[in-house]
Design a protein around this motif. Structure first.
Motif: not given
Length: 168
Positions: A13-25, A47-49, A53-60, A71-74
């Motif tokens: 969860r602590a990574d999500l601000a940087e994830v948001a910045d990358i995506y925002g660009h 989205k992270f939760d 909750g589905r047991g899918l990967p969210f990687l940095v 990268a993540y799978a949804a």
């Protein structure tokens, strides 16, 4: 291309601000996403939760204490029959492209998807505008599955999406 020096790991969860910045660009300056504005941090937390909750990967990818990609799978679609199929997402910080980080993230994501019981991975890629993403997916074994013509409009352009698919 140089070898990546980043570590690929599970996102926190602590990574999500940087994830948001990358995506925002990309939301503001490219057609890689059809979002036209950055997503707020609260949306990334939901989205992270959901993904966790589905047991899918969210990687940095982390390099020198900085998140340089994710990268993540949804779920591909919400209907239960699609339960074994996901859509992948991969983004790199704009100053971190061309060094193999996208391949490292996508390869790790595919491995994690297989471990999670995923059977099919679909990539939805803007065309024209995301040629590097399409090439990356094809290098890792994705094959063309179709094209949706003029389904998006961004920055005054009509855009297609190319569908690529990989069976795990």
């Amino acid at each position: 291309m140089t070898a990546p020096t980043a570590t690929v790991r599970a996102a926190l969860r602590a990574d999500l601000a940087e994830v948001a910045d990358i995506y925002g660009h990309y939301a503001l300056h490219s057609v890689a996403t059809f979002d036209e504005a950055p997503r707020p941090l609260a949306e990334w937390e939901l989205k992270f939760d959901e993904i966790a909750g589905r047991g899918l990967p969210f990687l940095v990818a982390e390099e020198a204490g900085r998140i340089v990609g994710f990268a993540y799978a949804a779920p591909w679609r919400p209907k239960p029959a699609y339960r074994d199929t996901v859509e992948d997402t991969v983004y790199l910080a704009p100053d971190s492209t061309g060094r193999g980080l996208g391949a490292a993230l996508l390869d790790a994501l595919l491995t994690a998807c297989g471990a999670a019981g995923v059977r099919q991975v679909v990539a939805v890629i803007t065309d024209p505008g995301s040629e590097a993403s399409a090439a990356l997916h094809r290098r890792l074994g994705f094959t063309d599955a179709g094209r949706l013509t003029a389904v998006g409009r961004k920055h005054g352009r009509l855009l297609d999406t190319v569908l690529l698919q990989l069976a795990l």
